[in-house]
Design an enzyme around this catalytic site. Structure first.
Site, PDB file in Angstrom:
ATOM      1  N   SER A 172      -9.246   3.683  -4.907  1.00 49.56           N
ATOM      2  CA  SER A 172      -8.849   3.745  -3.500  1.00 49.56           C
ATOM      3  C   SER A 172     -10.042   3.426  -2.598  1.00 49.56           C
ATOM      4  O   SER A 172     -10.602   2.335  -2.684  1.00 49.56           O
ATOM      5  CB  SER A 172      -8.240   5.118  -3.190  1.00 49.56           C
ATOM      6  OG  SER A 172      -7.579   5.125  -1.950  1.00 49.56           O
ATOM      7  N   ASP A 226       2.871   1.433  -3.695  1.00 49.14           N
ATOM      8  CA  ASP A 226       1.603   1.758  -3.040  1.00 49.14           C
ATOM      9  C   ASP A 226       1.410   0.783  -1.894  1.00 49.14           C
ATOM     10  O   ASP A 226       1.527  -0.435  -2.076  1.00 49.14           O
ATOM     11  CB  ASP A 226       0.467   1.634  -4.062  1.00 49.14           C
ATOM     12  CG  ASP A 226      -0.907   1.917  -3.490  1.00 49.14           C
ATOM     13  OD1 ASP A 226      -1.002   2.356  -2.312  1.00 49.14           O
ATOM     14  OD2 ASP A 226      -1.894   1.709  -4.213  1.00 49.14           O
ATOM     15  N   HIS A 236       0.413   5.361  -5.409  1.00 45.56           N
ATOM     16  CA  HIS A 236      -0.994   5.482  -5.055  1.00 45.56           C
ATOM     17  C   HIS A 236      -1.562   6.824  -5.539  1.00 45.56           C
ATOM     18  O   HIS A 236      -0.975   7.875  -5.334  1.00 45.56           O
ATOM     19  CB  HIS A 236      -1.212   5.363  -3.546  1.00 45.56           C
ATOM     20  CG  HIS A 236      -2.668   5.301  -3.188  1.00 45.56           C
ATOM     21  ND1 HIS A 236      -3.407   4.145  -3.321  1.00 45.56           N
ATOM     22  CD2 HIS A 236      -3.537   6.252  -2.750  1.00 45.56           C
ATOM     23  CE1 HIS A 236      -4.648   4.381  -2.959  1.00 45.56           C
ATOM     24  NE2 HIS A 236      -4.763   5.649  -2.626  1.00 45.56           N
TER      25      HIS A 236
END
Length: 406
Positions: free
Chosen positions: A188, A346, A376
């Site tokens: 991320s 996501d 995610h």
């Protein structure tokens, strides 16, 4: 009679709060609903505390994370674990006790929107222990500074400084790391930092040791288009909702939170923005960079006129150190072999897939690992109590790729 009735009402209210319509293809939807309900509860509580002036919303969230997730450095039968520093940045180090004399080396940057989390969280601690053991590698999990106290480029500088130290002869010798087998990785926001560091250091001819591979887990790579197909498709899919990502970007760049609606409307990247050239727009033109399967029925949202003052107020939106997808092809072509994980459900899916395409076009060998049932953050939920099937699969495949390529 009143007690059962009250219980039924409370149970109904809890079910209403937890239940969320999810795409049919997402992995283990009830687990994701429970996780999302917990996350939304903390987010709402932090918003209330922020509105009342008790504390910044991020501070409350991090206090909760620390209380629930952060654990002490404890060595195990096979892995020595210790808290240290790397280039002056706090870092948790995981060293195999046995194995070959020369080890692989991995530097890892955790996710959390540049504002939340820590490499000392239980989920990252378990991930790095497993990587150290399975790969016979020294893993260094970096605790870079966080927003709101630190804003761009502070996090980037911490990641870069720690990486330079990691690649130094002194550190490689101290931890018996093979200089030919070193990797930069992150998930991320940490994937963002890993990509930016890989770009910078691969172009630094003064370095005698460079990364052999880069491994990016659902990375966030651009903030000019909040209407990619994945942003449109997954805007209401947990755990990373579309408005959350805009908020994280503004916090990271030290910008006013009142700009959030402008970003979400793509007013900041309208065609009347003089600082955004046609060349820049081509680097995130998903109509050309994404396969038809991912574009689906979605259409670009490009405003003719927008809010021209935004780019002047937040020029960092165009900084490749913050938005690695905007890098020139020549820079991308010098970066190491890459692994990019993406998840269908996501909002950041298309950031990763566009980066795969741009790296390939620049001549870089890329493995694109896509999970049709993924969401995610799934990889850090590979362990109990919230163990996710897709999280477990993705973690094992990530480690397997490293084993084959590092």
């Amino acid at each position: 009679m009143r007690l059962p009735l009250a219980g039924a009402v409370l149970l109904s209210a809890a079910a209403y709060f937890v239940y969320l319509p999810l795409p049919s293809g997402v992995s283990e939807p009830w687990k994701l609903m429970l996780l999302d309900a917990l996350f939304r509860s903390f987010m709402k509580a932090s918003d209330v505390a922020h509105a009342l002036g008790v504390c910044h919303r991020v501070h409350l969230l991090n206090q909760v994370v620390s209380w629930v997730e952060v654990i002490e450095a404890r060595s195990g039968p096979t892995v020595l674990v210790a808290d240290s520093t790397l280039g002056g940045v706090p870092t948790r180090v995981f060293q195999p006790k046995a194995g070959k004399q020369l080890k692989r080396g991995i530097i890892y940057f955790h996710g959390g929107g540049w504002a939340l989390g820590s490499g000392r969280m239980r989920s990252y601690d378990l991930l790095c222990r497993k990587m150290a053991e399975d790969l016979d590698s020294v893993v260094m999990s970096v605790d870079y500074r966080l927003a709101p106290e630190a804003v761009f480029p502070d996090q980037y500088h911490d990641a870069l400084g720690a990486s330079r130290a990691f690649l130094s002869p002194e550190v490689l010798e101290r931890y018996s790391i093979d200089p030919e087998r070193v990797c930069v990785s992150g998930d991320s926001a940490g994937g963002n930092l890993a990509a930016a560091v890989a770009q910078e250091l691969s172009s630094d001819d003064s370095l005698t040791v460079k990364f052999k591979v880069q491994a990016l887990i659902y990375p966030v790579l651009q903030a000019l288009d909040f209407y990619t197909p994945s942003y449109q498709q997954n805007q209401a899919v947990p755990i990373l909702y579309r408005p959350y990502m805009a908020r994280f970007w503004l916090q990271y760049l030290g910008a006013d939170s009142s700009l959030e609606p402008l970003l979400l409307a793509n007013n900041h990247s309208s065609l009347d923005q003089p600082t955004i050239s046609a060349s820049t727009r081509s680097k995130l033109d998903w109509t050309a960079l994404l396969p038809a399967k991912r574009r689906k029925h979605f259409r670009p949202v490009v405003k003719e006129t927008g809010s021209p003052g935004v780019m002047g107020e937040v020029p960092e939106l165009m900084d490749v150190r913050a938005a690695p997808l905007l890098a020139e092809q020549g820079v991308l072509g010098r970066t190491p072999k890459a692994y990019v994980m993406t998840c269908e459900y996501d909002v950041l899916r298309d950031d990763g897939l566009m980066y795969v395409r741009r790296l390939q076009d620049a001549g870089v060998t890329v493995t694109s690992d896509h999970y049709e049932d993924g969401f995610h953050g799934c990889m850090v939920f590979a362990f109990l109590p919230m163990m996710s099937s897709v999280g477990h699969r993705s973690m094992n495949n990530y480690i397997h790729w490293l084993d084959q390529n590092l």
